[in-house]
Motif scaffolding. Structure first.
Motif, short mmCIF file in Angstrom:
data_model
loop_
_atom_site.label_atom_id
_atom_site.label_comp_id
_atom_site.label_asym_id
_atom_site.label_seq_id
_atom_site.Cartn_x
_atom_site.Cartn_y
_atom_site.Cartn_z
N HIS A 68 0.86 -1.20 0.00
CA HIS A 68 0.00 0.00 0.00
C HIS A 68 0.89 1.24 0.00
O HIS A 68 2.10 1.15 0.24
N LEU A 69 0.26 2.38 -0.29
CA LEU A 69 0.99 3.65 -0.28
C LEU A 69 0.33 4.60 0.72
O LEU A 69 0.29 5.82 0.52
N ASN A 70 -0.20 4.02 1.80
CA ASN A 70 -0.98 4.82 2.75
C ASN A 70 -0.22 5.25 3.99
O ASN A 70 -0.81 5.86 4.88
N ALA A 71 1.05 4.90 4.08
CA ALA A 71 1.79 5.27 5.30
C ALA A 71 1.80 6.80 5.42
O ALA A 71 1.81 7.51 4.42
N ARG A 72 1.78 7.26 6.65
CA ARG A 72 1.79 8.71 6.86
C ARG A 72 3.22 9.14 7.16
O ARG A 72 3.79 8.75 8.18
N VAL A 73 3.79 9.89 6.26
CA VAL A 73 5.16 10.37 6.44
C VAL A 73 5.14 11.89 6.29
O VAL A 73 4.70 12.41 5.26
N GLU A 74 5.58 12.57 7.31
CA GLU A 74 5.55 14.04 7.28
C GLU A 74 6.96 14.59 7.17
O GLU A 74 7.94 13.96 7.61
N ILE A 75 7.05 15.80 6.60
CA ILE A 75 8.36 16.47 6.46
C ILE A 75 8.38 17.69 7.37
O ILE A 75 7.44 18.49 7.37
N LEU A 76 9.45 17.81 8.14
CA LEU A 76 9.67 19.01 8.96
C LEU A 76 10.88 19.75 8.39
O LEU A 76 11.84 19.12 7.93
N TYR A 77 10.82 21.06 8.42
CA TYR A 77 11.87 21.88 7.78
C TYR A 77 12.63 22.64 8.88
O TYR A 77 12.04 23.40 9.64
N ALA A 78 13.93 22.40 8.95
CA ALA A 78 14.75 23.00 10.02
C ALA A 78 15.13 24.44 9.71
O ALA A 78 15.23 24.83 8.54
N TYR A 79 15.37 25.20 10.76
CA TYR A 79 15.80 26.61 10.60
C TYR A 79 16.56 27.02 11.86
O TYR A 79 16.43 26.38 12.91
N ALA A 80 17.33 28.10 11.71
CA ALA A 80 18.09 28.60 12.86
C ALA A 80 17.10 29.03 13.94
O ALA A 80 16.16 29.78 13.67
N GLY A 81 17.28 28.51 15.13
CA GLY A 81 16.39 28.87 16.22
C GLY A 81 15.23 27.91 16.42
O GLY A 81 14.40 28.11 17.30
N TRP A 82 15.17 26.82 15.61
CA TRP A 82 14.11 25.81 15.79
C TRP A 82 14.35 25.09 17.10
O TRP A 82 15.45 24.59 17.34
N THR A 83 13.34 25.04 17.95
CA THR A 83 13.51 24.29 19.20
C THR A 83 12.62 23.05 19.20
O THR A 83 12.32 22.50 20.25
N GLY A 84 12.16 22.66 18.00
CA GLY A 84 11.39 21.42 17.90
C GLY A 84 9.89 21.65 17.78
O GLY A 84 9.12 20.70 17.87
N GLU A 85 9.48 22.90 17.57
CA GLU A 85 8.04 23.17 17.41
C GLU A 85 7.47 22.28 16.31
O GLU A 85 8.03 22.19 15.21
N GLY A 86 6.37 21.62 16.60
CA GLY A 86 5.71 20.79 15.60
C GLY A 86 6.19 19.35 15.58
O GLY A 86 5.52 18.47 15.04
N TYR A 87 7.36 19.08 16.19
CA TYR A 87 7.93 17.72 16.11
C TYR A 87 7.04 16.70 16.82
O TYR A 87 6.70 15.65 16.26
N ALA A 88 6.65 17.01 18.07
CA ALA A 88 5.90 16.03 18.88
C ALA A 88 4.58 15.69 18.20
O ALA A 88 4.18 14.52 18.14
N GLU A 89 3.90 16.71 17.68
CA GLU A 89 2.60 16.48 17.02
C GLU A 89 2.79 15.62 15.78
O GLU A 89 2.04 14.65 15.56
N ALA A 90 3.80 15.96 14.98
CA ALA A 90 4.04 15.19 13.75
C ALA A 90 4.43 13.75 14.09
O ALA A 90 3.95 12.79 13.47
N GLU A 91 5.25 13.60 15.10
CA GLU A 91 5.72 12.26 15.49
C GLU A 91 4.55 11.40 15.97
O GLU A 91 4.48 10.21 15.66
#
Ligand SMILES: NC(=O)C[C@H](N)C(=O)O
Length: 321
Positions: A201-224
């Motif tokens: 199947h091609l239904n797996a959920r894979v998300e992309i997070l985009y890093a930047y200077a000063g990223w402290t992980g916002e959005g990581y826990a929710e995406a994970e």
């Protein structure tokens, strides 16, 4: 009398099929283009759907792969017309899943049919010539735009408006030009042998997070929490701010480290907190030289094939794509 070459042209939409919409709201796919000036070739047009390429999904890519497999035995070459925005993703999904001997060539256009510099017909004709050329066999799906021939693994869109919108490192593997009406095709390189996958199947959920200077992980826990796997477009050779290290260490799901830099491999060289070496030690998987959106497709396909995190790591480590 010899039988004429048989070409299938699969139309999927994009600017190459677009015109200004009658309601004045901008360009929309409306009419599939026809291949100009191909004498003595039997052309078989097929249109499974007509989408702007930002509407393409892995399910459409799977549908396209199945259609190509059905058409392949009765054709000498297959051209796929596609919007340019996600063309490299469809090309790479086909590269990973298709195993057909006939050349498959994707093309599109950057200008629409009512513009002075409409690049659709030349790209389509080039793609047709490449698809029907015997030297194109065995190279995996190819992308032809502006006379340049790219392999699906390395090609990427590099400009939002220019007619020569595609590039990537290390660049084209061939070139198609015309001398009068005769095509002149040259290959400079042969892509490495590739592995093909048969995901259930091609239904797996894979998300992309985009890093930047000063990223402290916002959005990581929710995406994970939502996803089956993550890809991070990290910095340089695959480094992140220190705050990401404990988050990645606490994750059992596959976390692929790609780079937001436009070319070059991800390598675990830095040992400061969040440096690539520490991310790998914490369980992350370097994407080799795949960009984040191609790494996402590979991960999605490997998850769809039921691979474990360690089996997925081996595929990325050994460049089995
Ligand atoms: N040039 C193009 O085809 C861009 C268009 N937005 C698409 O990808 O469908």
């Amino acid at each position: 009398m010899s039988t004429p070459p048989r070409l299938a042209v699969i139309h999927t939409g994009g600017t190459i099929a677009s015109r200004p919409s009658p309601d004045g709201r901008g360009l929309t796919p409306q009419q599939a283009p026809s291949v100009p000036g191909l004498d003595g070739v039997q052309v078989h047009d097929v249109q499974p759907f007509s989408l702007p390429s930002p509407h393409m999904t892995p399910a459409h890519m799977g549908q396209l792969a199945a259609l190509i497999e059905t058409l392949a035995p009765d054709h000498d070459g297959i051209v796929v017309t596609h919007g340019t925005d996600t063309l490299e993703e469809t090309a790479f999904a086909l590269h990973l899943t298709l195993n057909v001997p006939v050349p498959v060539v994707l093309t599109g256009s950057m200008r629409h049919a009512e513009e002075v510099s409409w690049d659709g017909p030349a790209n389509l004709l080039d793609a047709a010539h490449v698809a029907l050329h015997p030297s194109s066999r065995g190279r995996g799906p190819l992308v032809v735009i502006g006379g340049d021939i790219f392999d699906a693994r390395t090609v990427t869109k590099i400009h939002t408006t220019a007619v020569d919108a595609f590039g990537g490192y290390p660049g084209p593997i061939g070139r198609i030009d015309r001398e009068g009406r005769a095509p002149r095709l040259h290959y400079f390189a042969r892509p490495e042998p590739r592995a093909t996958y048969r995901p259930a199947h091609l239904n797996a959920r894979v998300e992309i997070l985009y890093a930047y200077a000063g990223w402290t992980g916002e959005g990581y826990a929710e995406a994970e929490a939502r996803a089956d796997g993550l890809v991070i477009a990290a910095l340089g050779t695959g480094n992140l701010p220190a705050e990401l290290l404990p988050l990645i260490r606490a994750t059992d799901k596959p976390v692929i480290i790609a780079t937001r830099t436009h070319a070059g491999p991800v390598l675990p060289v830095y040992g400061y907190a969040g440096g690539g070496a520490t991310l790998v030690e914490a369980g992350a998987i370097p994407a080799s030289f795949l960009n984040a959106h191609k790494a996402r497709l590979l991960l999605l396909i490997l998850l769809g094939q039921g691979l474990t995190r360690e089996q997925i790591r081996a595929v990325f480590e050994r460049d089995e794509f």
